[in-house]
Design an enzyme around this catalytic site. Structure first.
Site, PDB file in Angstrom:
ATOM      1  N   GLY A 374     -30.342 -10.326 -11.471  1.00 16.84           N
ATOM      2  CA  GLY A 374     -31.125  -9.790 -12.575  1.00 16.84           C
ATOM      3  C   GLY A 374     -32.415 -10.561 -12.747  1.00 16.84           C
ATOM      4  N   VAL A 378     -32.319 -13.882 -18.222  1.00 23.27           N
ATOM      5  CA  VAL A 378     -31.332 -13.002 -18.843  1.00 23.27           C
ATOM      6  C   VAL A 378     -29.980 -13.703 -19.000  1.00 23.27           C
ATOM      7  CG1 VAL A 378     -32.357 -10.816 -18.166  1.00 23.27           C
ATOM      8  CG2 VAL A 378     -30.788 -11.954 -16.630  1.00 23.27           C
ATOM      9  N   SER A 742     -41.961   5.116  -5.591  1.00 23.37           N
ATOM     10  CA  SER A 742     -41.751   5.688  -6.914  1.00 23.37           C
ATOM     11  C   SER A 742     -43.033   5.954  -7.690  1.00 23.37           C
ATOM     12  CB  SER A 742     -40.814   4.808  -7.731  1.00 23.37           C
ATOM     13  OG  SER A 742     -41.459   3.616  -8.065  1.00 23.37           O
ATOM     14  N   LYS A 785     -36.713   0.132 -15.596  1.00 21.84           N
ATOM     15  CA  LYS A 785     -37.987   0.807 -15.852  1.00 21.84           C
ATOM     16  C   LYS A 785     -38.018   1.365 -17.273  1.00 21.84           C
ATOM     17  CE  LYS A 785     -38.943   2.120 -11.077  1.00 21.84           C
ATOM     18  NZ  LYS A 785     -38.884   3.199 -10.105  1.00 21.84           N
TER      19      LYS A 785
HETATM   20  P1  ADP Z   1     -31.556 -17.079 -15.798  1.00 20.21           P
HETATM   21  O1  ADP Z   1     -30.620 -18.016 -15.135  1.00 20.21           O
HETATM   22  O2  ADP Z   1     -31.053 -15.674 -15.808  1.00 20.21           O
HETATM   23  O3  ADP Z   1     -32.953 -17.139 -15.326  1.00 20.21           O
HETATM   24  P2  ADP Z   1     -31.015 -18.680 -18.120  1.00 20.21           P
HETATM   25  O4  ADP Z   1     -29.538 -18.693 -18.002  1.00 20.21           O
HETATM   26  O5  ADP Z   1     -31.733 -19.909 -17.713  1.00 20.21           O
HETATM   27  O6  ADP Z   1     -31.613 -17.451 -17.342  1.00 20.21           O
HETATM   28  O7  ADP Z   1     -31.390 -18.271 -19.598  1.00 20.21           O
HETATM   29  C1  ADP Z   1     -32.546 -18.666 -20.263  1.00 20.21           C
HETATM   30  C2  ADP Z   1     -32.239 -18.984 -21.705  1.00 20.21           C
HETATM   31  O8  ADP Z   1     -31.914 -17.816 -22.411  1.00 20.21           O
HETATM   32  C3  ADP Z   1     -31.058 -19.910 -21.862  1.00 20.21           C
HETATM   33  O9  ADP Z   1     -31.385 -20.854 -22.824  1.00 20.21           O
HETATM   34  C4  ADP Z   1     -29.938 -19.026 -22.344  1.00 20.21           C
HETATM   35  O10 ADP Z   1     -29.059 -19.723 -23.160  1.00 20.21           O
HETATM   36  C5  ADP Z   1     -30.683 -17.950 -23.104  1.00 20.21           C
HETATM   37  N1  ADP Z   1     -29.976 -16.674 -23.056  1.00 20.21           N
HETATM   38  C6  ADP Z   1     -30.152 -15.696 -22.145  1.00 20.21           C
HETATM   39  N2  ADP Z   1     -29.343 -14.648 -22.403  1.00 20.21           N
HETATM   40  C7  ADP Z   1     -28.635 -14.954 -23.492  1.00 20.21           C
HETATM   41  C8  ADP Z   1     -27.631 -14.276 -24.261  1.00 20.21           C
HETATM   42  N3  ADP Z   1     -27.203 -13.069 -23.928  1.00 20.21           N
HETATM   43  N4  ADP Z   1     -27.134 -14.900 -25.316  1.00 20.21           N
HETATM   44  C9  ADP Z   1     -27.565 -16.127 -25.652  1.00 20.21           C
HETATM   45  N5  ADP Z   1     -28.508 -16.817 -24.995  1.00 20.21           N
HETATM   46  C10 ADP Z   1     -29.045 -16.253 -23.931  1.00 20.21           C
END
Ligand code: ADP
Length: 851
Positions: A374, A378, A742, A785
């Protein structure tokens, strides 16, 4: 230069301070360089210098306590040895250091210290004559009897050794060929002497004194050797090297300090051996280690291999061969942890729980490796961390982005200088248990290079059939990785090598909707930021509308990372205010005495809590809680970054909004077209891939063939759209390469707008592939999208009819706010994109029938 003419060393020398031993003229020494001062000298003088002169350095024995070596230069010993740096070997393990091979040239005396930093440089005076010995025979300076006596002892000593050893025979020849005056220094560094004794010889500037001082040392060595030979009788094998000149330690009463040092090292090795024997390493590893320790015992410490072998053995002992944490897995508790740590992402949480449940029932790890795919931010990493938490396991993240060398995974063979184990083994050493959760971050960003394919190395790590005997090149023995729980993350599956992808179970983690982001911000991000900045909810209040404002006007992302950063910026600004307020509150008396209650109240009433950057009210503590509203947002974060963009840009014909998918999530994309006089050429700009260029040609062909039907004309009113006309199509954000089919419908719409002179509706976005016959084909990434279009505030989205099923994945609140137009043919797209439709004109048909 003629034989016998004196050589002068430079009058300014950089100084290398050595702790370990004393270098004497005529001898060679290997020394380890790891203090910042010496490292600097090596880097800026030896590695950068190009002339022979720049390889001459002054070696000063550092007589101060090595443990107290600090930034300040210690008191320097006044006499040192000018030396030629013959070899520099760099290594990164266990920490950056160099090993330097230096050959002593002559004594010098420090006259004046010129510079202390970054490494000392001194003005020096040469003390020994330095000559070119070509056929050098006896020294001109005849010391008669003393020199003769010395020579005799020296010959006696050498002849006691095994002459069949080439080095000993060479030494014997050297005794005759070298000038006598060089012998005391050389022999002192060969025979067994303490550093203290060497230092005395170094300080003996007068030759006569030097001879006098070395003779007793030679005699002592000869006596020791005699005793040794008596006790050992025929056992000679150890004497076969020059280093074996060392007599039995006990006889050498004078060298107590060095003996202690040696003994300590010896003790260390014994300890290491004990640790190896008591460690729980595999049988194979134990065998290798015992062999290595046997070698280590025989090795002189000055050999670079000594440190290498020792580091290796220490790593082997440290590795968690049999150490693991106990899994505590309870599905209900796991659900609670996942729910507490993360809002939304139901599908992901469900799949993770299933995975954990199966593990609990089956009690083993064989199964697919989870791979979260993703956009950034996220929560992929964060879910990995929660999994480790629910299992009670250690967590370790291995960033693979940009790794292009398979040694990064599998380690370097120990034959390389600076070799070290790969990231997997290093990670195990760091966590200290053999069953951690390893998060392989960004597996889609592995690169290939001449140094091999790291993805192939990862295959072995991830394959449950193979990884119980993973062999790191550095370790060279198998390590069981089967207890490690691997989780991978990626932004896209497109760049993950197929073989690797095949081993993984991909779980898509889509971006968040605005509502989800608001919830995540208020449940997780804001409390986390408050804690990080030492604030309490009583001190700051961020209403939901403000959060929405940040999301829509200051960020445009699929995840919540930028949102988190913006919240951090707000907390920082508030922290300053709160700290200032506390400072002021600490002196309340003065404020009250000054202006009185009325004034204070008055100001408090008037003060806008939001204008926290307003300096006028600095004299008063800010009202708590500090409310963050749009004014405050503007003060802290600056003017909004994404305002009004959409409608502004659609105010002219020839612009349409497309939807694109990127590894960072969905994005809206403006397509712009203009026409000018020319010869029917099509210019495309904005870093486009081949597929996109083809879409543009398809779009133009379709429009040309349907120009009459839609009353599309060029500037001179002709239905041949390219007659005397050039078309320029531009896809802004030129730094990003765009490709994929697309954009087809968007290009058609954009050109239709250009040739008809009509504006495309400002709230419509579209995506879809086109065919030459005007059909609209389905495309991927619909969910991302749609979220992107929603983020940008668009209301209507045109998607291919065959993508209808993808709409089910979109959260109901988002779906409710949008209108979807399902198009199977291009005329449906055009009808939906323009206010009042884009019908084929009746006049056209009428004309046709007439013809
Ligand atoms: P990725 O690994 O997908 O790039 P991270 O795990 O580093 O993203 O997430 C970035 C920040 O956003 C972290 O501090 C995480 O705790 C917070 N975060 C992302 N999604 C959620 C969620 N659904 N609920 C709570 N915190 C989230």
């Amino acid at each position: 230069m003629a034989a016998g003419s004196a050589i002068q060393i430079p009058t300014r020398l950089p100084l290398l301070l050595t702790h370990e031993s004393v270098l004497l003229p005529g001898s060679t020494m290997r020394t380890s360089v790891d203090s910042p001062r010496n490292m600097q000298l090596v880097r800026s003088r030896l590695l950068k210098g190009t002339s022979l002169r720049s390889t001459i350095i002054g070696v000063i024995p550092n007589t101060s306590d090595p443990t107290s070596d600090c930034d300040d230069l210690p008191n320097l010993h006044r006499i040192g040895t000018a030396a030629l740096a013959v070899q520099v070997v760099g290594s990164n393990w266990p920490k950056p250091h160099y090993t330097l091979l230096v050959t002593g040239l002559c004594r010098f005396q420090i006259l004046q210290l010129l510079k202390e930093k970054p490494y000392p440089i001194a003005e020096v005076q040469q003390l020994d004559r330095l000559e070119q010995f070509t056929n050098g025979h006896k020294s001109e300076e005849e010391l008669g009897e003393l020199s003769e006596q010395f020579y005799k002892y020296a010959v006696q000593l050498v002849e006691m050794l095994d002459m069949s050893v080439p080095a000993v025979a060479k030494l014997r020849r050297l005794l005759d060929n070298l000038p006598r005056e060089a012998l005391p220094d050389i022999l002192t560094s060969i025979i067994r002497t303490t550093n203290q004794e060497k230092l005395q010889i170094l300080d003996a500037v007068r030759l006569e004194e030097r001879f006098k001082m070395t003779i007793p040392l030679l005699v002592r060595q000869i006596e020791g050797l005699k005793l040794l030979q008596k006790t050992r009788k025929s056992k000679q094998d150890d004497d076969k090297r020059v280093v074996a000149l060392r007599p039995n330690r006990r006889i050498n009463h004078g060298s107590i300090t060095e003996d202690e040092e040696e003994e300590e090292d010896h003790d260390d090795v014994v300890m290491l051996e004990k640790k190896i024997r008591t460690s729980s390493m595999s049988e194979q590893a134990l065998k290798v280690c015992l062999k290595e320790i046997k070698r280590l015992k025989k090795m002189p410490q000055s050999m670079p291999e000594y440190a290498l072998t020792r580091n290796y053995l220490e790593l082997m002992v440290e590795l968690p061969w049999n150490k693991s944490t106990k899994d505590r897995l309870e599905i209900r508790a796991a659900r609670i942890v996942l729910d507490n740590d993360h809002y939304a992402m139901e599908k992901l949480k469900k799949r993770v729980l299933e995975y954990l449940a199966v593990r609990q029932l089956k009690n083993n790890l064989k199964g697919p490796i989870l791979c979260f795919v993703g956009p950034p931010g996220v929560g992929k990493t964060s879910v990995g961390r929660s999994i480790a938490k629910t299992l009670g396991r250690e967590f370790h993240r291995i960033a693979l982005g940009g790794v292009c060398d398979q040694s990064d995974i599998r380690g370097h063979r120990r034959t390389y200088v600076g070799s070290m184990p790969g990231r997997i083994i290093n990670g195990l050493k760091t966590v200290g248990v053999n069953n951690p959760v390893f998060l392989l971050d960004e597996v889609d960003k592995l690169a290939k290079s001449l140094q091999g394919d790291p993805a192939a190395a990862l295959l072995e790590v991830l394959d449950p059939e193979q990884n119980h005997s993973f062999t790191d090149h550095y370790l060279n023995v198998a390590f069981d990785l089967s207890q490690v729980l691997f989780i991978a993350t990626a932004n896209t599956t497109a760049t993950i090598p197929p073989a690797l992808l095949d081993r993984m179970e991909v779980i898509q983690v889509p971006g968040y909707t605005q509502e989800e982001k608001i919830e995540i911000a208020h449940r997780h991000l804001i409390p986390k930021q408050l804690e990080l900045h030492g604030l309490t909810p009583q001190q700051i209040q961020i209403p939901q509308v403000t959060t929405l404002g940040i999301i829509t006007r200051y960020t445009r992302e699929a995840g919540v990372r930028a949102l988190d950063r913006k919240l951090g910026a707000i907390c920082r600004a508030v922290a300053v205010k709160v700290a200032e307020g506390q400072h002021k509150e600490a002196k309340p008396d003065r404020a009250e005495v000054g202006e009185g209650e009325d004034c204070k109240e008055h100001v408090t009433e008037d003060a806008k809590p939001e204008s926290i950057s307003d300096t006028a009210d600095l004299t008063l503590p800010p009202e708590m809680p500090i409310l963050i509203d749009f004014h405050a947002l503007k003060d802290i974060l600056g003017p909004p970054m994404y305002d009004m963009e959409v409608s502004e840009r659609l105010s002219q014909p020839g612009v349409a909004i497309g939807l694109a998918w990127t590894p960072l999530g969905g994005e809206i994309m403006f397509v712009e077209a203009s026409r000018m006089d020319g010869e029917g050429q099509l210019t495309l700009t904005g870093q486009l891939g081949d597929v996109m260029k083809e879409s543009a040609h398809l779009a133009i062909s379709w429009l040309r063939s349907n120009a009459k039907r839609y009353q599309l004309t060029n500037a001179s009113g002709s239905f041949d759209l390219l007659d005397n006309t050039d078309i320029h199509l531009h896809f802004p954000a030129g730094a990003v390469t765009k490709d994929g089919p697309s954009a087809g419908v968007t290009i058609v719409t954009c050109l239709a707008s250009l040739f008809s002179g009509r504006l495309v509706c400002s709230d419509v976005a579209m995506t879809g592939e086109i065919t030459l016959r005007g059909l609209v084909l389905p495309v991927g990434g619909i969910k991302d999208k749609v979220l992107a279009a929603h983020r940008a505030g668009l209301k209507r989205i045109i998607i291919p009819q065959r993508n209808e099923k993808d709409l089910e994945e979109i959260a109901a609140p988002v779906r409710r706010e949008l209108t979807f137009v399902l198009a199977a043919r291009l005329d449906q797209v055009l009808n939906a994109a323009f206010d009042g439709g884009f019908a084929a004109t009746a006049r056209q048909e009428h004309l046709n029938s007439k013809l």
